[in-house]
Design a protein around this motif. Structure first.
Motif, PDB file in Angstrom:
ATOM      1  N   ALA A 185       0.838  -1.198   0.000  1.00 31.22           N
ATOM      2  CA  ALA A 185       0.000   0.000   0.000  1.00 31.22           C
ATOM      3  C   ALA A 185       0.878   1.255   0.000  1.00 31.22           C
ATOM      4  CB  ALA A 185      -0.913  -0.009   1.221  1.00 31.22           C
ATOM      5  N   ILE A 186       0.234   2.397  -0.247  1.00 29.58           N
ATOM      6  CA  ILE A 186       0.955   3.669  -0.233  1.00 29.58           C
ATOM      7  C   ILE A 186       0.065   4.743   0.369  1.00 29.58           C
ATOM      8  CG2 ILE A 186       0.235   4.216  -2.597  1.00 29.58           C
ATOM      9  CD1 ILE A 186       2.933   5.663  -2.961  1.00 29.58           C
ATOM     10  N   GLY A 187       0.645   5.555   1.259  1.00 30.04           N
ATOM     11  CA  GLY A 187      -0.056   6.691   1.847  1.00 30.04           C
ATOM     12  C   GLY A 187       0.377   7.957   1.146  1.00 30.04           C
ATOM     13  N   VAL A 188      -0.559   8.666   0.514  1.00 31.60           N
ATOM     14  CA  VAL A 188      -0.255   9.860  -0.268  1.00 31.60           C
ATOM     15  C   VAL A 188      -1.005  11.062   0.310  1.00 31.60           C
ATOM     16  CG1 VAL A 188       0.173   8.517  -2.359  1.00 31.60           C
ATOM     17  CG2 VAL A 188      -2.131   9.387  -1.896  1.00 31.60           C
ATOM     18  N   PRO A 189      -0.589  12.282  -0.033  1.00 34.55           N
ATOM     19  CA  PRO A 189      -1.278  13.465   0.498  1.00 34.55           C
ATOM     20  C   PRO A 189      -2.716  13.577  -0.004  1.00 34.55           C
ATOM     21  CG  PRO A 189       0.880  14.046  -0.422  1.00 34.55           C
ATOM     22  CD  PRO A 189       0.578  12.653  -0.852  1.00 34.55           C
ATOM     23  N   ALA A 190      -3.581  14.036   0.869  1.00 36.93           N
ATOM     24  CA  ALA A 190      -4.983  14.260   0.489  1.00 36.93           C
ATOM     25  C   ALA A 190      -5.148  15.708   0.039  1.00 36.93           C
ATOM     26  CB  ALA A 190      -5.892  13.951   1.670  1.00 36.93           C
ATOM     27  N   SER A 191      -4.372  16.110  -0.949  1.00 39.32           N
ATOM     28  CA  SER A 191      -4.413  17.477  -1.458  1.00 39.32           C
ATOM     29  C   SER A 191      -3.891  17.467  -2.887  1.00 39.32           C
ATOM     30  CB  SER A 191      -3.561  18.411  -0.592  1.00 39.32           C
ATOM     31  OG  SER A 191      -2.183  18.146  -0.766  1.00 39.32           O
ATOM     32  N   ASP A 192      -3.875  18.652  -3.496  1.00 40.24           N
ATOM     33  CA  ASP A 192      -3.407  18.782  -4.868  1.00 40.24           C
ATOM     34  C   ASP A 192      -1.922  19.111  -4.942  1.00 40.24           C
ATOM     35  OD1 ASP A 192      -4.117  18.659  -7.647  1.00 40.24           O
ATOM     36  OD2 ASP A 192      -3.870  20.826  -7.753  1.00 40.24           O
ATOM     37  N   ILE A 193      -1.213  18.960  -3.836  1.00 43.28           N
ATOM     38  CA  ILE A 193       0.216  19.233  -3.843  1.00 43.28           C
ATOM     39  C   ILE A 193       0.910  18.276  -4.817  1.00 43.28           C
ATOM     40  CG2 ILE A 193       0.725  17.706  -1.880  1.00 43.28           C
ATOM     41  CD1 ILE A 193       2.759  19.848  -0.957  1.00 43.28           C
ATOM     42  N   ASN A 194       1.816  18.803  -5.622  1.00 45.38           N
ATOM     43  CA  ASN A 194       2.346  18.033  -6.738  1.00 45.38           C
ATOM     44  C   ASN A 194       3.186  16.839  -6.296  1.00 45.38           C
ATOM     45  OD1 ASN A 194       2.534  17.831  -9.676  1.00 45.38           O
ATOM     46  ND2 ASN A 194       4.719  18.155  -9.360  1.00 45.38           N
ATOM     47  N   LEU A 195       3.819  16.922  -5.135  1.00 52.56           N
ATOM     48  CA  LEU A 195       4.658  15.803  -4.699  1.00 52.56           C
ATOM     49  C   LEU A 195       3.850  14.518  -4.580  1.00 52.56           C
ATOM     50  CD1 LEU A 195       4.316  14.971  -1.410  1.00 52.56           C
ATOM     51  CD2 LEU A 195       5.215  17.287  -1.169  1.00 52.56           C
ATOM     52  N   GLY A 196       2.552  14.643  -4.284  1.00 55.30           N
ATOM     53  CA  GLY A 196       1.719  13.452  -4.194  1.00 55.30           C
ATOM     54  C   GLY A 196       1.578  12.744  -5.530  1.00 55.30           C
ATOM     55  N   TYR A 197       1.425  13.525  -6.599  1.00 54.69           N
ATOM     56  CA  TYR A 197       1.343  12.948  -7.940  1.00 54.69           C
ATOM     57  C   TYR A 197       2.667  12.281  -8.321  1.00 54.69           C
ATOM     58  CZ  TYR A 197      -2.948  15.672  -8.583  1.00 54.69           C
ATOM     59  OH  TYR A 197      -4.208  16.193  -8.456  1.00 54.69           O
ATOM     60  N   VAL A 198       3.776  12.966  -8.015  1.00 51.58           N
ATOM     61  CA  VAL A 198       5.094  12.431  -8.359  1.00 51.58           C
ATOM     62  C   VAL A 198       5.368  11.140  -7.592  1.00 51.58           C
ATOM     63  CG1 VAL A 198       7.577  12.908  -8.335  1.00 51.58           C
ATOM     64  CG2 VAL A 198       5.970  14.741  -8.887  1.00 51.58           C
ATOM     65  N   PHE A 199       5.027  11.129  -6.308  1.00 52.46           N
ATOM     66  CA  PHE A 199       5.251   9.959  -5.462  1.00 52.46           C
ATOM     67  C   PHE A 199       4.422   8.772  -5.940  1.00 52.46           C
ATOM     68  CE2 PHE A 199       4.898   7.961  -1.062  1.00 52.46           C
ATOM     69  CZ  PHE A 199       6.232   7.552  -1.028  1.00 52.46           C
ATOM     70  N   LEU A 200       3.154   9.038  -6.254  1.00 56.09           N
ATOM     71  CA  LEU A 200       2.266   7.968  -6.706  1.00 56.09           C
ATOM     72  C   LEU A 200       2.722   7.419  -8.055  1.00 56.09           C
ATOM     73  CD1 LEU A 200      -0.263   6.267  -6.285  1.00 56.09           C
ATOM     74  CD2 LEU A 200      -1.605   8.132  -7.289  1.00 56.09           C
ATOM     75  N   GLU A 201       3.155   8.294  -8.958  1.00 54.80           N
ATOM     76  CA  GLU A 201       3.618   7.839 -10.265  1.00 54.80           C
ATOM     77  C   GLU A 201       4.888   7.009 -10.134  1.00 54.80           C
ATOM     78  OE1 GLU A 201       3.713   7.014 -14.217  1.00 54.80           O
ATOM     79  OE2 GLU A 201       2.069   7.848 -13.014  1.00 54.80           O
ATOM     80  N   GLY A 202       5.780   7.396  -9.225  1.00 53.57           N
ATOM     81  CA  GLY A 202       6.981   6.595  -8.983  1.00 53.57           C
ATOM     82  C   GLY A 202       6.646   5.214  -8.456  1.00 53.57           C
ATOM     83  N   TYR A 203       5.641   5.140  -7.592  1.00 55.51           N
ATOM     84  CA  TYR A 203       5.156   3.872  -7.046  1.00 55.51           C
ATOM     85  C   TYR A 203       4.580   2.985  -8.155  1.00 55.51           C
ATOM     86  CZ  TYR A 203       1.411   1.110  -4.682  1.00 55.51           C
ATOM     87  OH  TYR A 203       0.539   0.139  -4.264  1.00 55.51           O
ATOM     88  N   ARG A 204       3.763   3.590  -9.028  1.00 61.15           N
ATOM     89  CA  ARG A 204       3.163   2.824 -10.131  1.00 61.15           C
ATOM     90  C   ARG A 204       4.228   2.275 -11.068  1.00 61.15           C
ATOM     91  NH1 ARG A 204      -2.524   5.212 -12.098  1.00 61.15           N
ATOM     92  NH2 ARG A 204      -2.024   3.692 -13.713  1.00 61.15           N
ATOM     93  N   ARG A 205       5.199   3.107 -11.393  1.00 60.36           N
ATOM     94  CA  ARG A 205       6.255   2.660 -12.300  1.00 60.36           C
ATOM     95  C   ARG A 205       7.084   1.545 -11.674  1.00 60.36           C
ATOM     96  NH1 ARG A 205       8.718   8.402 -14.583  1.00 60.36           N
ATOM     97  NH2 ARG A 205       6.909   8.989 -15.862  1.00 60.36           N
TER      98      ARG A 205
END
Length: 344
Positions: A185-205
């Protein structure tokens, strides 16, 4: 003591004293030395407001922080070392650093507009960059020197430095897979802060690179603090098949996560593997110690300051850079919170 008093004491003109204090080459070296010695002896401090009006500068740089996202969740453990690194560069140029705290009840764009309108600072470091960040467009349109701590999808040429969220996600996923974990699993920010998108995309890749399908049910948005970690653990416990490991976007989330799992009789490091983000005092004193990543925050601050000065005409010759797009490295610090999966 005013500059007039200093000139009267030395029996020389105010203009000569001013030029000596500002290092002008047309002042006799002996005279300059007399002025500097007397200024130090009598504790003379230039009137910064007057100098700013004459020169059109404030010699002040602002570091914008949004309290809703950062200060409440990180305290001073992140930003104080960064500030020290920034100021270590600025003090060489007699520049001052001020923290600009945007409160939870104010729009960041409106806050920045007000700061710029008052001509309070000569340049800006902005943080908590959003996926689409109007502050960046605003500063670009007004040609105000700035650097961002964090990337954004907002277009334009500007310097940015960001933490290696993709690298952290990739390293954490590879480590957990090596230990036999499949439901990560992964815990990501509950906001539109860009680091959340980058972190999630790194996880998916990272999952894809290892032949693991992405499961959106294993993504848990939450506030990046202790309460958020507690909520992530609660949501994980509610799943029919609970994940065997979790990667957190913020190390403080581990505190709440640990508590919720202990309440449920589940022991981090034994029954659930946990990988946090940044090494901190809290991560070292958690039980079990948190596997996380080390970063030199002071060096990050130094690089931010240099990147900003490279965009300012008065200092660019000392910091020549065509462009700065830099992902800041982070080093794995193994702890006791992750390890081989012992389930079935």
């Amino acid at each position: 003591m005013s500059i007039r008093d200093l000139a009267r004491h030395l029996n020389i003109s105010i203009g000569t004293v001013s030029r000596a204090l500002n290092g002008k080459s047309d002042v006799n070296p002996e005279t300059r030395e007399r002025v500097l010695v007397a200024a130090k002896e009598f504790g003379y401090v230039p009137n910064q407001s007057g100098r700013s009006l004459r020169q059109g500068t404030t010699n002040t740089i602002g570091f914008m922080i949004e309290s809703s996202i950062e200060t409440a969740d990180n305290g001073g453990s992140f930003f104080m070392p960064v500030f020290e690194g920034v100021q270590s560069v600025f003090r060489r140029h007699q520049l001052d650093l001020v923290a600009l705290l945007c409160g939870t009840d104010e729009d960041p764009g409106a806050y920045l507009n007000r700061i710029v309108g008052r001509r309070f600072v000569d340049g800006l470091i902005i943080s908590a960059t959003m996926r689409n960040d109007p502050r960046i467009t605003f500063l670009l349109e007004r040609k105000i020197p700035f650097v961002t701590l964090g990337r954004s999808a907002t277009g334009g040429q500007y310097p940015w430095i960001d933490l290696d969220f993709e690298g952290v996600a990739a390293t954490a996923v590879a480590r957990l897979l090596k230990f036999g974990h499949q439901r990560i699993a992964i815990g990501v920010p509950a906001s539109d802060i860009n680091l959340g998108y980058v972190f999630l995309e790194g996880y998916r890749r990272a999952l894809s690179a290892n032949g693991i399908s992405f499961d959106p049910d294993l993504v848990f948005p939450a506030n990046s603090n202790e309460e958020g970690g507690y909520r992530v653990a609660t949501a994980m416990l509610a799943q029919k098949q609970m994940p065997t490991a979790v990667i957190l976007v913020n190390e403080n989330m581990a505190i709440g996560l640990y508590r919720r799992f202990y309440e449920a009789g589940i022991h981090p490091g034994r029954d659930i593997a946990v990988v946090g983000f940044r090494e901190s005092t809290q991560s070292r004193f958690l039980s079990p110690t948190l596997t996380c990543f080390r970063i030199s925050l002071r060096d990050l601050g130094i690089k931010l300051a240099e990147a900003l000065l490279s965009t300012m005409p008065a200092f660019a010759s000392n910091y020549p850079q065509d462009s700065i797009d830099l992902v800041w490295p982070m080093e794995l610090v193994p702890g006791e919170s992750d390890g081989p999966w012992h389930g079935t």
